[in-house]
Design a protein around this motif. Structure first.
Motif, PDB file in Angstrom:
ATOM      1  N   LYS A 255      12.670 -72.756  67.555  1.00  0.00           N
ATOM      2  CA  LYS A 255      11.556 -72.778  66.604  1.00  0.00           C
ATOM      3  C   LYS A 255      10.565 -73.860  67.019  1.00  0.00           C
ATOM      4  CE  LYS A 255      11.029 -72.321  61.653  1.00  0.00           C
ATOM      5  NZ  LYS A 255      11.607 -72.627  60.370  1.00  0.00           N
ATOM      6  N   LYS A 256       9.312 -73.553  66.943  1.00  0.00           N
ATOM      7  CA  LYS A 256       8.282 -74.465  67.418  1.00  0.00           C
ATOM      8  C   LYS A 256       7.742 -75.352  66.295  1.00  0.00           C
ATOM      9  CE  LYS A 256       8.616 -72.746  71.477  1.00  0.00           C
ATOM     10  NZ  LYS A 256       9.622 -73.336  72.297  1.00  0.00           N
ATOM     11  N   ASP A 257       8.654 -75.940  65.509  1.00  0.00           N
ATOM     12  CA  ASP A 257       8.229 -76.897  64.493  1.00  0.00           C
ATOM     13  C   ASP A 257       7.548 -78.073  65.174  1.00  0.00           C
ATOM     14  OD1 ASP A 257       9.356 -75.446  62.440  1.00  0.00           O
ATOM     15  OD2 ASP A 257      11.228 -76.570  62.444  1.00  0.00           O
ATOM     16  N   GLU A 258       6.714 -78.762  64.422  1.00  0.00           N
ATOM     17  CA  GLU A 258       6.076 -79.946  64.981  1.00  0.00           C
ATOM     18  C   GLU A 258       7.138 -80.990  65.263  1.00  0.00           C
ATOM     19  OE1 GLU A 258       2.795 -83.342  63.897  1.00  0.00           O
ATOM     20  OE2 GLU A 258       2.700 -81.420  62.882  1.00  0.00           O
ATOM     21  N   GLN A 259       7.246 -81.339  66.522  1.00  0.00           N
ATOM     22  CA  GLN A 259       8.183 -82.356  66.951  1.00  0.00           C
ATOM     23  C   GLN A 259       7.484 -83.262  67.939  1.00  0.00           C
ATOM     24  OE1 GLN A 259      11.319 -83.308  66.067  1.00  0.00           O
ATOM     25  NE2 GLN A 259      10.923 -81.921  64.376  1.00  0.00           N
ATOM     26  N   THR A 260       8.107 -84.374  68.243  1.00  0.00           N
ATOM     27  CA  THR A 260       7.518 -85.312  69.190  1.00  0.00           C
ATOM     28  C   THR A 260       8.282 -85.281  70.508  1.00  0.00           C
ATOM     29  OG1 THR A 260       8.910 -87.205  68.600  1.00  0.00           O
ATOM     30  CG2 THR A 260       6.954 -86.818  67.227  1.00  0.00           C
ATOM     31  N   THR A 261       7.638 -85.794  71.527  1.00  0.00           N
ATOM     32  CA  THR A 261       8.295 -85.869  72.839  1.00  0.00           C
ATOM     33  C   THR A 261       9.534 -86.758  72.759  1.00  0.00           C
ATOM     34  OG1 THR A 261       6.195 -85.467  73.953  1.00  0.00           O
ATOM     35  CG2 THR A 261       7.957 -86.482  75.256  1.00  0.00           C
ATOM     36  N   VAL A 262       9.433 -87.882  72.069  1.00  0.00           N
ATOM     37  CA  VAL A 262      10.577 -88.793  71.961  1.00  0.00           C
ATOM     38  C   VAL A 262      11.733 -88.133  71.206  1.00  0.00           C
ATOM     39  CG1 VAL A 262      11.358 -91.003  71.004  1.00  0.00           C
ATOM     40  CG2 VAL A 262       9.197 -90.879  72.246  1.00  0.00           C
ATOM     41  N   ASN A 263      11.442 -87.305  70.226  1.00  0.00           N
ATOM     42  CA  ASN A 263      12.515 -86.627  69.499  1.00  0.00           C
ATOM     43  C   ASN A 263      13.333 -85.707  70.407  1.00  0.00           C
ATOM     44  OD1 ASN A 263      11.858 -87.899  67.148  1.00  0.00           O
ATOM     45  ND2 ASN A 263      11.038 -86.098  66.131  1.00  0.00           N
ATOM     46  N   HIS A 264      12.725 -85.219  71.481  1.00  0.00           N
ATOM     47  CA  HIS A 264      13.446 -84.339  72.403  1.00  0.00           C
ATOM     48  C   HIS A 264      14.665 -85.044  73.007  1.00  0.00           C
ATOM     49  CE1 HIS A 264      14.022 -80.908  74.970  1.00  0.00           C
ATOM     50  NE2 HIS A 264      13.967 -81.656  76.059  1.00  0.00           N
ATOM     51  N   PHE A 265      14.580 -86.364  73.153  1.00  0.00           N
ATOM     52  CA  PHE A 265      15.740 -87.117  73.650  1.00  0.00           C
ATOM     53  C   PHE A 265      16.918 -86.937  72.695  1.00  0.00           C
ATOM     54  CE2 PHE A 265      12.352 -89.214  75.899  1.00  0.00           C
ATOM     55  CZ  PHE A 265      12.914 -89.534  77.120  1.00  0.00           C
ATOM     56  N   HIS A 266      16.661 -87.038  71.394  1.00  0.00           N
ATOM     57  CA  HIS A 266      17.730 -86.963  70.389  1.00  0.00           C
ATOM     58  C   HIS A 266      18.181 -85.526  70.149  1.00  0.00           C
ATOM     59  CE1 HIS A 266      17.148 -91.188  69.555  1.00  0.00           C
ATOM     60  NE2 HIS A 266      15.855 -90.949  69.552  1.00  0.00           N
ATOM     61  N   GLU A 267      17.252 -84.586  70.246  1.00  0.00           N
ATOM     62  CA  GLU A 267      17.590 -83.192  69.966  1.00  0.00           C
ATOM     63  C   GLU A 267      18.312 -82.512  71.121  1.00  0.00           C
ATOM     64  OE1 GLU A 267      13.870 -82.419  66.918  1.00  0.00           O
ATOM     65  OE2 GLU A 267      13.859 -81.427  68.857  1.00  0.00           O
ATOM     66  N   LYS A 268      18.082 -82.998  72.355  1.00  0.00           N
ATOM     67  CA  LYS A 268      18.712 -82.342  73.499  1.00  0.00           C
ATOM     68  C   LYS A 268      19.235 -83.307  74.557  1.00  0.00           C
ATOM     69  CE  LYS A 268      17.992 -79.015  77.200  1.00  0.00           C
ATOM     70  NZ  LYS A 268      17.034 -78.132  77.872  1.00  0.00           N
ATOM     71  N   LEU A 269      18.368 -84.136  75.115  1.00  0.00           N
ATOM     72  CA  LEU A 269      18.728 -84.881  76.315  1.00  0.00           C
ATOM     73  C   LEU A 269      19.931 -85.793  76.145  1.00  0.00           C
ATOM     74  CD1 LEU A 269      15.156 -85.709  77.683  1.00  0.00           C
ATOM     75  CD2 LEU A 269      16.608 -83.709  78.127  1.00  0.00           C
TER      76      LEU A 269
ATOM     77  N   LEU B  91       3.400 -88.044  71.196  1.00  0.00           N
ATOM     78  CA  LEU B  91       4.344 -88.898  71.913  1.00  0.00           C
ATOM     79  C   LEU B  91       5.468 -89.345  70.987  1.00  0.00           C
ATOM     80  CD1 LEU B  91       5.153 -90.568  74.416  1.00  0.00           C
ATOM     81  CD2 LEU B  91       3.674 -92.380  73.532  1.00  0.00           C
ATOM     82  N   HIS B  92       5.091 -89.973  69.866  1.00  0.00           N
ATOM     83  CA  HIS B  92       6.082 -90.474  68.915  1.00  0.00           C
ATOM     84  C   HIS B  92       5.418 -90.616  67.562  1.00  0.00           C
ATOM     85  CE1 HIS B  92       9.429 -92.642  67.210  1.00  0.00           C
ATOM     86  NE2 HIS B  92       8.714 -93.747  67.038  1.00  0.00           N
ATOM     87  N   ASP B  93       6.129 -90.252  66.536  1.00  0.00           N
ATOM     88  CA  ASP B  93       5.681 -90.436  65.159  1.00  0.00           C
ATOM     89  C   ASP B  93       6.926 -90.742  64.333  1.00  0.00           C
ATOM     90  OD1 ASP B  93       4.925 -90.224  62.481  1.00  0.00           O
ATOM     91  OD2 ASP B  93       3.630 -88.495  62.816  1.00  0.00           O
ATOM     92  N   PRO B  94       7.074 -91.995  63.884  1.00  0.00           N
ATOM     93  CA  PRO B  94       8.284 -92.369  63.140  1.00  0.00           C
ATOM     94  C   PRO B  94       8.497 -91.561  61.861  1.00  0.00           C
ATOM     95  CG  PRO B  94       6.997 -94.322  63.729  1.00  0.00           C
ATOM     96  CD  PRO B  94       6.171 -93.131  64.086  1.00  0.00           C
ATOM     97  N   THR B  95       7.458 -90.900  61.368  1.00  0.00           N
ATOM     98  CA  THR B  95       7.626 -90.104  60.143  1.00  0.00           C
ATOM     99  C   THR B  95       8.207 -88.714  60.433  1.00  0.00           C
ATOM    100  OG1 THR B  95       5.377 -89.164  60.179  1.00  0.00           O
ATOM    101  CG2 THR B  95       5.684 -91.302  59.057  1.00  0.00           C
ATOM    102  N   ILE B  96       8.227 -88.318  61.702  1.00  0.00           N
ATOM    103  CA  ILE B  96       8.822 -87.025  62.087  1.00  0.00           C
ATOM    104  C   ILE B  96      10.200 -87.312  62.669  1.00  0.00           C
ATOM    105  CG2 ILE B  96       8.609 -84.957  63.516  1.00  0.00           C
ATOM    106  CD1 ILE B  96       5.573 -85.438  63.572  1.00  0.00           C
ATOM    107  N   GLN B  97      11.218 -87.015  61.913  1.00  0.00           N
ATOM    108  CA  GLN B  97      12.595 -87.298  62.327  1.00  0.00           C
ATOM    109  C   GLN B  97      13.115 -86.215  63.263  1.00  0.00           C
ATOM    110  OE1 GLN B  97      14.387 -90.169  61.482  1.00  0.00           O
ATOM    111  NE2 GLN B  97      12.284 -90.693  60.924  1.00  0.00           N
TER     112      GLN B  97
END
Length: 137
Positions: free
Chosen positions: A85-99, A67-73
């Motif tokens: 690329k399927k790097d480890e990312q969080t659901t919340v990061n998807h907001f910043h990376e795309k949405l 869901l969220h991990d503050p250590t994964i930017q």
């Protein structure tokens, strides 16, 4: 019998299939047909706002994403290859990376107007999410 006009129409429809990842790295002034803009704006509007938030978390949950991990930017300035690329990312990061980028990619005036309020709603949601996550709310 297929006419030249119907073949051109088919090519236009097939061309609408360009997606977010395909736009990465394209020149800013790249020209798209109006029909492409209408269809793509509609798709992008579904991805943002309240429905977009629900879709994001549903998709992340179906993929067992964190869901969220503050250590994964969040990753920034992604190329098409990096985005896929399927790097480890969080659901919340998807907001910043795309949405949160979709508002600025709207092709039509109507899409831009509708995207404004949905974008703002996502920003407010994320502020509340981070406040709650950090115990400030």
């Amino acid at each position: 019998m297929e006419t030249n006009k119907s073949r051109k129409w088919e090519e236009k429809i097939i061309g609408i299939g360009l997606r977010f990842k395909d736009e990465l790295g394209r020149p800013v002034n790249y020209s798209f047909p109006l029909e492409f803009g209408v269809v793509q704006d509609a798709d992008r509007l579904d991805a943002i706002g309240a429905i977009g938030i629900a879709r994001c978390f549903t998709f992340g949950g179906s993929r067992d994403s964190v869901l969220h991990d503050p250590t994964i930017q969040p990753r920034s300035d992604l190329s098409k290859e990096q985005y896929m690329k399927k790097d480890e990312q969080t659901t919340v990061n998807h907001f910043h990376e795309k949405l949160l980028k979709l508002k600025d990619l709207m092709k039509t005036k109507a899409g831009q107007r509708r995207a404004e309020s949905r974008h703002k709603f996502m920003e407010e949601f994320l502020k509340e999410f981070y406040d709650e996550w950090d115990g400030r709310a």
